[in-house]
Design an enzyme around this catalytic site. Structure first.
Site, PDB file in Angstrom:
ATOM      1  N   LYS A 159      16.448  29.283  59.506  1.00  0.00           N
ATOM      2  CA  LYS A 159      15.266  28.237  60.138  1.00  0.00           C
ATOM      3  C   LYS A 159      14.785  27.654  59.108  1.00  0.00           C
ATOM      4  O   LYS A 159      14.093  26.510  59.290  1.00  0.00           O
ATOM      5  CB  LYS A 159      14.439  28.926  60.996  1.00  0.00           C
ATOM      6  CG  LYS A 159      15.137  29.464  62.201  1.00  0.00           C
ATOM      7  CD  LYS A 159      14.108  30.203  63.291  1.00  0.00           C
ATOM      8  CE  LYS A 159      15.025  30.444  64.584  1.00  0.00           C
ATOM      9  NZ  LYS A 159      16.311  31.211  64.640  1.00  0.00           N
TER      10      LYS A 159
HETATM   11  C1  LIG Z   1      17.247  31.385  65.276  1.00  0.00           C
HETATM   12  C2  LIG Z   1      18.290  32.265  64.802  1.00  0.00           C
HETATM   13  C3  LIG Z   1      19.756  32.056  65.616  1.00  0.00           C
HETATM   14  C4  LIG Z   1      19.759  31.352  66.671  1.00  0.00           C
HETATM   15  O1  LIG Z   1      19.787  29.863  66.474  1.00  0.00           O
HETATM   16  P1  LIG Z   1      19.681  28.867  67.534  1.00  0.00           P
HETATM   17  O2  LIG Z   1      19.530  27.360  66.953  1.00  0.00           O
HETATM   18  O3  LIG Z   1      18.499  29.399  68.334  1.00  0.00           O
HETATM   19  O4  LIG Z   1      21.073  29.052  68.502  1.00  0.00           O
HETATM   20  C5  LIG Z   1      20.592  33.056  65.195  1.00  0.00           C
HETATM   21  N1  LIG Z   1      20.296  33.888  64.016  1.00  0.00           N
HETATM   22  C6  LIG Z   1      19.008  34.037  63.448  1.00  0.00           C
HETATM   23  C7  LIG Z   1      18.957  35.033  62.280  1.00  0.00           C
HETATM   24  C8  LIG Z   1      18.100  33.088  63.878  1.00  0.00           C
HETATM   25  O5  LIG Z   1      17.126  33.293  63.166  1.00  0.00           O
END
Ligand SMILES: *Cc1c(COP(=O)(O)O)cnc(C)c1O
Length: 482
Positions: A106
């Site tokens: 993120k």
């Molecule tokens: C947020 C997240 C995801 C999922 O991503 P999306 O964009 O919500 O599909 C997968 N793995 C981790 C470690 C995350 O923090």
């Protein structure tokens, strides 16, 4: 460029306004009315930062001075200059998205969103403070805090479920410095925190407040668009390594929760990048696997707690954007979303399902399978991966087994293994006793893979945010922040 709501009932806005608003007034998500023409081949010759700037200029043309914004977002913040390296691991390529300041994927988007938001605010001549509200199950909160820390004209408040995040995740948040950051635990689970935030937005709708409310969630196009870059970056890395030739297709396996990451991959494809199949990887919460195989989206099931908590989700908001992109039919999307709200289930028309299945494939894996994968990937290929990434490996293997497709496969790695040390230690046969910090140290000792510096630095840092409130008190808490 016009942005329209996926539900078709709100007026079109420009890209700066779409970033400022987040959600459209009719409850839909903003999408560009047309995907712009894009020189994808030239884009592949650029640095990660330049790539990001070119993609964002194409999609968010009403936000000026993108080169500077990108520089501010990324320079010196990631472990490597190329931000998101792709490394060969056994039969696969792994796109490492966790080399940012909080060791979560993120970071790529949440480093950029504050820049986009403040530029959009300036462009629209808005003087009020923007107050970002976020409910987090762990990773989003910290990445948002770091991204928004000390950004002028913005403050941020993060709510996390009390006792509902890992020790490391909690330490990451409660030690956060910055003059404009607030972190508060809520008695309840993640859904309570998220519902609380949604209720605050609903209660403030149409009211005159001394600040504008906004969210750091991937419903905001300003959070989604920055994620397109790394698909280009990964393709360019494979080109440079001569794993592929220009124009060859590449498949991507994406650990999926809210469907933002994988949708960015589809947008990369629509901008011209030769993407083959996009593999949607889920954990035991396999709503999306069922949907992509049957066309029936059914959230009427219990939410399971897994070792990959960032994918524990029943309603994947960004799927709405895909339904719109592939049908072009806002009335259909609006109807389906109403059904989901009312009944908890909807079925897409057969023709739309066929279109979706031409682009996507899906598989899920439970915790035991994820553990087996982590163990095997480490033993056979010497690569340490976290439980989220393991689901990506599992889905990629299932896909190859089912189809025999020979297209090169990139697995997206969404978290550092050090974010989930107990699950990783268990998989590689290490002792899982002690605190998470002790587990991290043990994992480093066994594997020789270094603990990311920002995680290592957490221990012993003073706790600055110790508020715990009832969920009913969330609105008053937000209004009372100065
Ligand atoms: C947020 C997240 C995801 C999922 O991503 P999306 O964009 O919500 O599909 C997968 N793995 C981790 C470690 C995350 O923090």
């Amino acid at each position: 460029m016009d942005y329209i709501s996926t539900r078709g009932l709100s007026p079109a806005v420009d890209s700066a306004q779409a970033v400022l608003s987040g959600l459209a007034p009719d409850g839909g998500l903003y999408m560009p009315e047309v995907i712009p023409a894009f020189d994808w081949q030239r884009c592949l010759t650029l640095s990660a930062q330049q790539m990001s700037a070119e993609i964002l200029k194409a999609l968010l043309p009403d936000i000026p001075d993108m080169d500077t914004l990108v520089k501010n977002a990324y320079t010196g913040k990631f472990e490597t200059e190329d931000l998101t390296p792709t490394v060969p691991v056994g039969d696969f390529q792994v796109l490492e998205l966790f080399r940012g300041p909080t060791s979560a994927f993120k970071d790529v988007a949440l480093s950029m969103l504050p820049q986009l938001l403040t530029a959009a605010k300036k462009e629209k001549g808005i003087a009020e403070e923007i107050r970002i509200l976020t409910a987090t199950s762990g990773d989003t909160g910290k990445a948002a805090l770091v991204g928004f820390r000390d950004v002028p004209g913005v403050s941020i408040c993060v709510f996390y479920p009390y006792g509902g995040v890992s020790q490391v995740q909690r330490a990451q948040m409660v030690t956060q410095e910055g003059s404009n950051v607030h972190v508060c635990a809520v008695e309840g689970n993640f859904d309570d925190a998220q519902t609380g935030v949604k209720n605050i937005f609903a209660a403030c709708q149409g009211k005159r407040l001394p600040f504008l409310l906004s969210s750091a969630n991937s419903i905001n196009i300003g959070r989604l668009a920055p994620q397109i870059m790394y698909y280009f970056r990964s393709y360019a890395d494979l080109l440079a390594r001569k794993t592929i030739a220009l124009g060859d297709k590449v498949d991507f396996s994406v650990p999926t929760g809210n469907f933002g990451d994988i949708l960015a991959g589809y947008l990369a494809k629509r901008l011209g990048l030769p993407v083959g199949k996009l593999i949607c990887a889920s954990n035991a919460n396999n709503v999306l696997t069922d949907f992509l195989t049957t066309g029936i989206y059914d959230r009427r099931r219990p939410l399971l707690k897994t070792t990959s908590p960032s994918m524990d989700i029943l309603v994947s908001s960004n799927l709405e954007r895909l339904l719109y992109l592939l049908s072009g039919d806002t009335a259909l999307v609006s109807g389906l979303m109403n059904e989901l709200n009312r009944e908890g289930v909807y079925t897409v028309p057969g023709a739309l399902l066929a279109t979706i299945q031409r682009e996507f494939w899906a598989a899920c894996c439970d915790d035991a399978k994820a553990q087996e994968i982590m163990s095997r990937v480490y033993r056979d290929w010497g690569y340490l991966c976290d439980p989220h990434t393991a689901s990506g490996f599992a889905a990629a293997e299932d896909y190859l087994r089912a189809t025999g497709d020979k297209t090169p496969m990139v697995v997206l790695s969404t978290a550092s293994p050090y974010k989930f040390p107990a699950a990783v230690l268990r998989a590689i046969g290490g002792d899982t006793g002690g605190t998470e910090f002790e587990q991290m140290a043990r994992l480093e000792k066994i594997t020789g893979v270094p603990i990311p510096a920002p995680l290592a630095a957490l221990q012993g840092k003073p706790e600055l945010h110790t508020d715990v409130i009832e969920k009913e008190d969330m609105p008053a808490y937000v209004l009372g922040l100065e």
